[in-house]
Design an enzyme around this catalytic site. Structure first.
Site, PDB file in Angstrom:
ATOM      1  N   TYR A 192       0.829  -1.213   0.000  1.00 55.78           N
ATOM      2  CA  TYR A 192       0.000   0.000   0.000  1.00 55.78           C
ATOM      3  C   TYR A 192       0.866   1.267   0.000  1.00 55.78           C
ATOM      4  O   TYR A 192       0.593   2.206   0.755  1.00 55.78           O
ATOM      5  CB  TYR A 192      -0.941   0.020   1.215  1.00 55.78           C
ATOM      6  CG  TYR A 192      -1.816  -1.202   1.389  1.00 55.78           C
ATOM      7  CD1 TYR A 192      -2.263  -1.952   0.300  1.00 55.78           C
ATOM      8  CD2 TYR A 192      -2.218  -1.613   2.665  1.00 55.78           C
ATOM      9  CE1 TYR A 192      -3.058  -3.074   0.466  1.00 55.78           C
ATOM     10  CE2 TYR A 192      -3.028  -2.738   2.837  1.00 55.78           C
ATOM     11  CZ  TYR A 192      -3.424  -3.463   1.735  1.00 55.78           C
ATOM     12  OH  TYR A 192      -4.215  -4.578   1.909  1.00 55.78           O
ATOM     13  N   HIS A 245       0.620 -11.922   1.655  1.00 47.78           N
ATOM     14  CA  HIS A 245      -0.327 -11.041   0.964  1.00 47.78           C
ATOM     15  C   HIS A 245      -0.710 -11.565  -0.425  1.00 47.78           C
ATOM     16  O   HIS A 245       0.121 -11.646  -1.316  1.00 47.78           O
ATOM     17  CB  HIS A 245       0.315  -9.648   0.832  1.00 47.78           C
ATOM     18  CG  HIS A 245      -0.666  -8.552   0.555  1.00 47.78           C
ATOM     19  ND1 HIS A 245      -0.373  -7.229   0.762  1.00 47.78           N
ATOM     20  CD2 HIS A 245      -1.947  -8.579   0.112  1.00 47.78           C
ATOM     21  CE1 HIS A 245      -1.416  -6.495   0.447  1.00 47.78           C
ATOM     22  NE2 HIS A 245      -2.383  -7.286   0.040  1.00 47.78           N
TER      23      HIS A 245
HETATM   24  P1  NAD Z   1     -13.205  -0.525   1.329  1.00 49.57           P
HETATM   25  O1  NAD Z   1     -14.226  -1.413   0.749  1.00 49.57           O
HETATM   26  O2  NAD Z   1     -13.055  -0.495   2.788  1.00 49.57           O
HETATM   27  O3  NAD Z   1     -13.471   0.940   0.731  1.00 49.57           O
HETATM   28  C1  NAD Z   1     -12.596   1.982   0.946  1.00 49.57           C
HETATM   29  C2  NAD Z   1     -13.148   3.200   0.244  1.00 49.57           C
HETATM   30  O4  NAD Z   1     -14.364   3.592   0.863  1.00 49.57           O
HETATM   31  C3  NAD Z   1     -12.213   4.418   0.350  1.00 49.57           C
HETATM   32  O5  NAD Z   1     -12.353   5.198  -0.814  1.00 49.57           O
HETATM   33  C4  NAD Z   1     -12.796   5.178   1.524  1.00 49.57           C
HETATM   34  O6  NAD Z   1     -12.478   6.542   1.445  1.00 49.57           O
HETATM   35  C5  NAD Z   1     -14.273   4.934   1.321  1.00 49.57           C
HETATM   36  N1  NAD Z   1     -15.070   5.071   2.548  1.00 49.57           N
HETATM   37  C6  NAD Z   1     -14.854   4.504   3.744  1.00 49.57           C
HETATM   38  N2  NAD Z   1     -15.798   4.870   4.617  1.00 49.57           N
HETATM   39  C7  NAD Z   1     -16.637   5.693   3.947  1.00 49.57           C
HETATM   40  C8  NAD Z   1     -17.797   6.404   4.313  1.00 49.57           C
HETATM   41  N3  NAD Z   1     -18.312   6.331   5.544  1.00 49.57           N
HETATM   42  N4  NAD Z   1     -18.399   7.164   3.378  1.00 49.57           N
HETATM   43  C9  NAD Z   1     -17.918   7.226   2.123  1.00 49.57           C
HETATM   44  N5  NAD Z   1     -16.811   6.595   1.707  1.00 49.57           N
HETATM   45  C10 NAD Z   1     -16.183   5.828   2.634  1.00 49.57           C
HETATM   46  O7  NAD Z   1     -11.809  -0.892   0.602  1.00 49.57           O
HETATM   47  P2  NAD Z   1     -10.328  -1.073   1.081  1.00 49.57           P
HETATM   48  O8  NAD Z   1      -9.780   0.078   1.827  1.00 49.57           O
HETATM   49  O9  NAD Z   1      -9.590  -1.514  -0.113  1.00 49.57           O
HETATM   50  O10 NAD Z   1     -10.421  -2.324   2.072  1.00 49.57           O
HETATM   51  C11 NAD Z   1     -10.425  -2.195   3.476  1.00 49.57           C
HETATM   52  C12 NAD Z   1      -9.106  -2.616   4.076  1.00 49.57           C
HETATM   53  O11 NAD Z   1      -8.996  -4.034   4.042  1.00 49.57           O
HETATM   54  C13 NAD Z   1      -7.887  -2.104   3.322  1.00 49.57           C
HETATM   55  O12 NAD Z   1      -7.605  -0.773   3.692  1.00 49.57           O
HETATM   56  C14 NAD Z   1      -6.844  -3.114   3.751  1.00 49.57           C
HETATM   57  O13 NAD Z   1      -6.388  -2.794   5.045  1.00 49.57           O
HETATM   58  C15 NAD Z   1      -7.653  -4.408   3.804  1.00 49.57           C
HETATM   59  N6  NAD Z   1      -7.605  -5.174   2.530  1.00 49.57           N
HETATM   60  C16 NAD Z   1      -6.721  -6.214   2.432  1.00 49.57           C
HETATM   61  C17 NAD Z   1      -6.625  -6.931   1.251  1.00 49.57           C
HETATM   62  C18 NAD Z   1      -5.660  -8.081   1.147  1.00 49.57           C
HETATM   63  O14 NAD Z   1      -5.040  -8.453   2.119  1.00 49.57           O
HETATM   64  N7  NAD Z   1      -5.495  -8.665  -0.008  1.00 49.57           N
HETATM   65  C19 NAD Z   1      -7.430  -6.586   0.152  1.00 49.57           C
HETATM   66  C20 NAD Z   1      -8.345  -5.548   0.294  1.00 49.57           C
HETATM   67  C21 NAD Z   1      -8.428  -4.860   1.504  1.00 49.57           C
END
Ligand code: NAD
Length: 311
Positions: free
Chosen positions: A56, A123
């Site tokens: 990230y 990952h």
């Molecule tokens: P997410 O589905 O959590 O969406 C994030 C998006 O939603 C961002 O643009 C954020 O600004 C927006 N958002 C969050 N809260 C909001 C609200 N209340 N109103 C409007 N917009 C809002 O996607 P993500 O961040 O990719 O996934 C969550 C976390 O999970 C990641 O940050 C990461 O830590 C983890 N993750 C891990 C993997 C992996 O290990 N392969 C893959 C995906 C995600």
């Protein structure tokens, strides 16, 4: 805030976890000041689980800086290894070798300004060139890091659900992280929960907004979803706008209410999102709005996208 036991690790984690991927900039630039404010407010509101990765971009450094001065025992820190940014390949560089695992853990400790990671995940293991390397080299090296006191617990993450039995049929894990399978249009992780329980594995669910598909502004251009899924989510967004709802808020609330996981990671970029998401913990999303959205999403239920070598 509500708290749940994460597997058998003795960790109590907040039902809403802080996904720190957005601190590296995939959804738009975030300043250190905004990130620090978001992290500090999250801690004040009881969020105690933070997830990041070297993949990230600057996320680990920004999160490490935001946590300076916070009592280490007051939060659970999870990072990853094996997937790294690459200037040549948009999907990143994958290296699950023993040498890179050791180097990666040391780099993460340095960037996160700590001497111990609570959780280290391999990952996106579906991208491993040779899957047996995860079993024979990556995980054993991580267990050496546990023995050395640098890491407390180990696991894997990835998109295709088939990867989890592929590992867990061969070797135990403390924890797994599954993303985009606990959201309004795709709850397929739930089918795997009895198996994961039987294996005593902690389950982290991530991306209730399906990496922005359910945001209030639509997904980023890089989103891997097929067109038909993107369009259905835009229809759901249009319905929410016409009827005075925030799709993002409904999506987070629905997952927090329904997903059988210890913690749900939401990627958050600022204080307002932290406050909005914390406020829906323990609340019921409007049932009529959820019914209307799920009717719109019915044709794309459980539709996902290819990732790596397992589908
Ligand atoms: P997410 O589905 O959590 O969406 C994030 C998006 O939603 C961002 O643009 C954020 O600004 C927006 N958002 C969050 N809260 C909001 C609200 N209340 N109103 C409007 N917009 C809002 O996607 P993500 O961040 O990719 O996934 C969550 C976390 O999970 C990641 O940050 C990461 O830590 C983890 N993750 C891990 C993997 C992996 O290990 N392969 C893959 C995906 C995600």
């Amino acid at each position: 805030m509500q708290y749940n036991a994460l597997g058998k690790m003795g960790l109590s984690v907040s039902a809403l976890g802080f996904g720190a991927a957005p601190l590296g900039g995939p959804y738009g630039q975030v300043t250190q000041a905004e990130a620090t404010q978001a992290v500090r407010v999250a801690l004040d509101l009881g969020i105690n689980f933070f997830d990041t990765s070297p993949w990230y971009q600057a996320s680990e450094e920004v999160l490490g800086e935001a946590l300076v001065g916070v009592a280490r025992e007051s939060y659970v820190l999870c990072t990853k290894l094996g997937r790294y940014p690459s200037t040549e390949k948009p999907s990143g560089e994958f290296d699950f070798s023993a040498a890179r695992v050791r180097q990666s853990i040391d780099n993460s400790l340095c960037r996160l300004k700590t001497d111990q990671l609570d959780i280290a995940l391999c990952h996106d293991i579906e991208f491993a060139e040779d899957f047996s390397q995860i079993l024979d080299e990556t995980l054993p090296t991580l267990r050496e890091c546990v023995a050395a006191g640098k890491v407390r617990f180990v696991g894997v993450s990835g998109l295709p659900l088939a990867i989890y039995p592929k590992v867990l049929d061969q070797t135990p894990l403390d924890v797994i992280l599954s993303y985009c399978h606990t959201s309004l249009n795709d709850n397929s992780l739930w089918d795997l929960i009895p198996y994961l329980d039987e294996k005593s594995v902690g389950v982290i669910g991530a991306s209730p907004l399906a990496m922005g598909l359910f945001s209030d502004t639509g997904p980023q251009p890089w989103h891997p979803a097929p067109e038909v899924l993107r369009l259905a989510c835009l229809d759901a967004l249009a319905w929410c706008k016409e009827n005075g709802f925030s799709l993002a808020e409904l999506a987070v609330a629905w997952t927090l209410q329904n997903a059988p996981v210890a913690t749900t990671l939401v990627g958050m970029t600022n204080e307002a999102q932290v406050r909005q998401n914390s406020a829906v913990v323990g609340t019921l999303p409007d049932p009529q709005a959820i019914n209307a959205i799920q009717a719109i999403l019915a044709p794309v239920q459980r539709l996902t996208w290819p990732s790596g070598k397992f589908h």
